[in-house]
Design an enzyme around this catalytic site. Structure first.
Site, PDB file in Angstrom:
ATOM      1  N   THR A  41       5.523  23.812  -2.381  1.00  0.00           N
ATOM      2  CA  THR A  41       5.593  25.113  -2.300  1.00  0.00           C
ATOM      3  C   THR A  41       6.203  24.768  -4.292  1.00  0.00           C
ATOM      4  O   THR A  41       5.818  24.724  -5.357  1.00  0.00           O
ATOM      5  CB  THR A  41       6.314  25.721  -2.318  1.00  0.00           C
ATOM      6  OG1 THR A  41       6.821  25.975  -1.153  1.00  0.00           O
ATOM      7  CG2 THR A  41       7.443  27.091  -3.753  1.00  0.00           C
ATOM      8  N   GLY A  69       4.583  24.608   2.845  1.00  0.00           N
ATOM      9  CA  GLY A  69       5.933  23.534   2.783  1.00  0.00           C
ATOM     10  C   GLY A  69       6.499  23.427   1.581  1.00  0.00           C
ATOM     11  O   GLY A  69       5.524  24.101   0.652  1.00  0.00           O
ATOM     12  N   CYS A  70       7.254  22.991   2.099  1.00  0.00           N
ATOM     13  CA  CYS A  70       9.201  23.072   0.801  1.00  0.00           C
ATOM     14  C   CYS A  70       8.173  22.445  -0.473  1.00  0.00           C
ATOM     15  O   CYS A  70       8.440  22.709  -1.636  1.00  0.00           O
ATOM     16  CB  CYS A  70      10.482  22.881   1.340  1.00  0.00           C
ATOM     17  SG  CYS A  70      10.132  21.154   2.585  1.00  0.00           S
ATOM     18  N   TYR A  71       7.909  21.085   0.181  1.00  0.00           N
ATOM     19  CA  TYR A  71       7.807  20.505  -1.273  1.00  0.00           C
ATOM     20  C   TYR A  71       6.810  20.754  -1.886  1.00  0.00           C
ATOM     21  O   TYR A  71       6.790  21.340  -2.955  1.00  0.00           O
ATOM     22  CB  TYR A  71       7.669  18.909  -0.890  1.00  0.00           C
ATOM     23  CG  TYR A  71       8.520  18.093  -0.348  1.00  0.00           C
ATOM     24  CD1 TYR A  71       9.540  17.664  -1.629  1.00  0.00           C
ATOM     25  CD2 TYR A  71       9.083  17.168   1.154  1.00  0.00           C
ATOM     26  CE1 TYR A  71      10.576  16.675  -1.304  1.00  0.00           C
ATOM     27  CE2 TYR A  71      10.015  16.378   0.967  1.00  0.00           C
ATOM     28  CZ  TYR A  71      11.248  16.314   0.640  1.00  0.00           C
ATOM     29  OH  TYR A  71      12.051  15.748   0.644  1.00  0.00           O
TER      30      TYR A  71
END
Lengths: 347, 347, 347, 347
Positions: A153, A149-151
């Site tokens: 990362t 997921g982006c968060y």
């Protein structure tokens, strides 16, 4: 040359993968599929993809996706398993959804309403574990990969070094992150209207309610070699792309600014997609706009006994589509950064 | 492989050239020079250029710039002539300043306060003339090239087809354009502060006062084969990059929507960096963000007898740095789009 | 004290009227109604209206709206007539929709799909006619008022003085305007998502297709005393509020910069809500953010023979809700600016 | 009627006070002074203040400021003492700088380079102490008031209730806040250019380096009745105005969600300028844009044992200029919200 299909090419993540593959010297773009937008030309859903403008989106079916070396899945959560199960084992399947990220079934069922699908090798190559190994190891030659997921990362790459080395205590990590609106995808909801978000900031999913919380704890737990507890507060920022994550943890007994600095420097010295900034400089999301780099900085507030680590990432590039391509490169034995932009678009 | 130096690499235009050359397969980046910032590492002035972060900016001198196949000049206007004169004739010099754009000395002296330097082959390959030729012709094998201004790029490519074919009258062209703030460069002026520009629009240089006016008239005059008169109003928009130009001209006697459409289609059918959108779609600056494409659309308002053409361009990419690289490719006999992004960064 | 109801209080226009009335010393806010949002508390649809947070939206019915001195209608076009017809003649009805703006039935039917409802006194007090009268005259004591559209407000107040005095020719007016996204209302459409609009500009309704075109021509025709032809191109700008309109017209025979300047100065010298800026200054939308002022500037480009007039307005305040309150003040015999902010919110 | 002078009216804080006083029914604006901009008309430095456009800024001297009932000082830190000392004791002096905020001289000298000036009654009326009293008490009839900093306003009002009641532990408070760029004032620095800040987020003053840290600790310490330790990380957000503060503290032994909720409800039930949102709603900076309200929400993450409180405030209104006017109202015996907007400008 490899051929690659993208399932869900009309979404932001899928379109970002296409944008990146257009400049990848070893990949030819094959099928582009969608569900509701199937039958539409690419220009109607992703007009920025000029070289693909007249390609028509196929329906997302196993038939359309078959016959490629690589299949990227950029689907709503819960939709990957059915398709993945029907693709040949030798096809590299890179899933950008949440479906195969969590190793703990109960974590999945707490946050998601579809059946637990299992866990695939985790596509954050730079994630360091307490034994010094990296998540990259499991990606070489893999044929199934779960893109983070982006968060997670931003947050994990910000703080993992300190946990892995033991200069940051694993309990009571406090994290606040700001994300651009594209993190919410192309879903059409009133609170995501430009009139509502421009010039405004607001939190959401406060108090441990955001679905990325267990993934963050899983990653930081791997780094620490023990369970972590994370207070995670995401906020919506008035920009289309970018995540700025501020992660703090208690300075471990015996640690000091020098050992903290060394932990981060040692962890990231050889990483091509993580840049630890020189002391005194701080990450800025525009500096990684459209690039596959995550910028990291760390400092110690000795007075209060906390380590503060900050990371900036483009949620759609290194936060999703770029990580997917990076993982593909690793799995296929290519140079890890092949085809990936490492300079951001600022200003 | 060619080697390329960039003079003025600490400015927005110079840094953009560097960003593009980092992914150009046939170019190795050589000297990066600056004036006030000489001696600083790149990371302090252009932190987005991660792969060049630790390179140190050299002073902008002939010595530093010598020995390269290509020298890009991204200097304040009036500073290119002295350096260009000292570089060997066989060196490809690509000037991003205004210095060598204008063929009419009086136009120069009306708008600039430095001596007139002459005119070099004009680096807008797609610009069509009334005889059907393109500006590209003069760029092949050239060793001195003047890169167009950002507004003239958007405006000229929007309207030139109609003038060249004669479906738009050359007199009384009315143009309003909106530009992102990076068009003003990195100069630190109060009205360019984020607090002042975010959420706000304002015009400037109204009434024919903007320096790009004579360049626009020169280009459109070449297209028309006769003098043109242009009312040009630039406005400052709350975005870092991008120009949206709305250009209108009177529908010529005997012209109609079909002949207008055909003029634009014929002109741009084979152009790799200009995309005429399908009827009914309109350009959007985010779709060309960071890309070397200009998007164009045209329509006729028959009721009032005006042709309205709109172009979107990234002022720093196709509007400056990308055009510079595109021209370099042509001059060096490379494929015109080598190394250039053709997909924009939206969202 | 007067009592006022707002029909359509959950939309941007209705909520703006409420915001303004909250500080009006002579008005008590009565019923707040909505259609789809009826039954919801105000805080869920307009959380900025803190003093009204716990008020519940009533359904938009004649019963709810009856019994007030003033009823503001902020409904989708085509919905005002049925309600207005049932309200007593002595109730002041101020319609913010398009329904009663156009005097020409054929103009209505060309652009709208509901029956023509007629025309009410037009709520742009400062609009000057060729005989020197103002639209204000018809508003005194009126009990039915049609509030102008936002674009027509900016465009008409920018250019009317020159047409009324005859220093600008009425034919071939060319207008380009940029609007913040709130002009599109709270409708949830993909192209209005924050991810799509932030950092981007694009045109729409090009070629005379925008519904505000006939209203602009009506206003400018009243000023000129003869028919006008207007090329109008609206663009969407990355800001929540604000319109910047650039209007150009040909300098009339015999006119010169001095007579042009005098026309604007004479027209607006005594207008409390129009500010003609000193020569050399140009309007900026943030300077009128949230205020009921329209800022105007004008210049002459003698070389090309065009007058360029620019206006900045907050589309929701002076462009809609503020104008509605201003008209109410006039109709009720109050001081025209009672309760209205005249200072904008910049920065 | 009272007369009020503003010293530093050309800065953002001073201009905001002027904007608010323009609509204050009991105040007449007297002298407006500046240093570098003395002699300029207001329109050149604050063009949004239309009703004051032609007023000329006087030099900031005691002579100019004398003779008013109220003097607002909006000067760079370190400049207030000399002027304040020369103003009569009976003049109400409201200082918007940092000069008189800190009670601990050593805290001042650690963060500032001018001599310590002492502490005045602290202008945050709603700040609750462990004994249940409010800072308001000291403001009634006061003639010297120190207006709080913008970050301390958001942070302190977010978290004070929990500390005062003892449901939040005073040690190890972790705070991350995002501010619009106007918080940096009108200072012209490269990193504050629109091109640099739009579409980007970045932290600064990380690790306890920000000057507002001791003020935050002072406030929260007053609430707790004991010393607090605060990790404070400010970030720069791409918006002109607004602060969103996320404050977390450990849930005290024996506390639970119900006692936490009660603490906040009891504290703010009667406060006119603090709005505790209904459970499930979260603050948004646009909802308080230009208003004197701070919106607050709180929740408990029981799994990790942390209380998370969030506040949104307009840094220039309730964060500076509005607080100044609110304090003036209290000191002069007026109703506390007289003349102050309580509805924000969203969208």
């Amino acid at each position: 040359m490899f051929t690659a299909a993208i399932a869900g090419a009309s979404g932001y993540a899928g379109a970002e993968i296409a944008r990146l593959l257009l400049r990848h010297p070893e990949v030819e773009i094959g099928a582009l599929t969608a569900s509701g937008n199937a039958g539409s030309p690419v220009r109607e859903v992703a007009p920025n993809l000029v070289p693909l403008a007249d390609r028509v989106l196929a329906p997302t079916t196993v038939e359309e996706l078959s016959g490629h070396d690589v299949v990227f899945l950029a689907l709503p959560h819960g939709h990957s398993a059915e398709i993945a199960a029907q693709l040949p084992e030798e096809t590299l399947v890179v899933d950008c959804g949440a479906d195969y990220r969590l190793e703990d079934e109960s974590a999945w069922t707490t946050f998601y309403d579809t059946p637990y699908a299992g866990a695939w090798p985790y596509g954050m190559p730079e994630l360091v574990r307490s034994d010094g190994s990296r998540a990259r190891d499991a990606l070489r030659g893999a044929r199934r990969i779960a893109v983070p997921g982006c968060y997670p990362t931003a947050v994990s790459l910000a703080m993992a070094p300190g946990l892995a080395v033991g200069v940051v205590a694993p309990e009571d990590l406090v994290i606040v992150a700001a994300s651009g609106t594209s993190g919410a995808g192309r879903s059409v909801k009133p609170h995501l209207l430009g009139s509502e978000v421009m010039g405004s900031m607001s939190p959401y999913g406060v108090g441990g309610a955001h679905r990325h919380t267990p993934e963050i704890e899983q990653n930081l737990g791997r780094a620490a070699g023990s369970a972590t507890t994370v207070s995670f507060t995401p906020t919506l920022a008035p920009m289309p792309r970018g995540i700025l994550a501020t992660a703090t943890g208690r300075l471990a007994d015996g640690a000091d600014p020098a050992t903290v600095r060394a932990a981060w420097e040692d962890t990231y010295a050889a990483e091509p997609c993580v840049r630890l900034l020189p002391e005194g400089s701080w990450p800025r999301t525009s500096d990684v706009l459209g690039s596959n780099v995550v910028e990291v900085q760390v400092t110690v507030d000795e007075r209060v006994g906390r380590v503060i680590a900050v990371a900036a990432v483009d949620n759609l590039t290194k936060g999703t589509g770029g990580a997917a391509v990076q993982c593909m490169n690793i799995a296929l034995g290519q140079d890890e950064t092949t085809g990936l932009p490492l300079a951001g678009l600022a200003p």
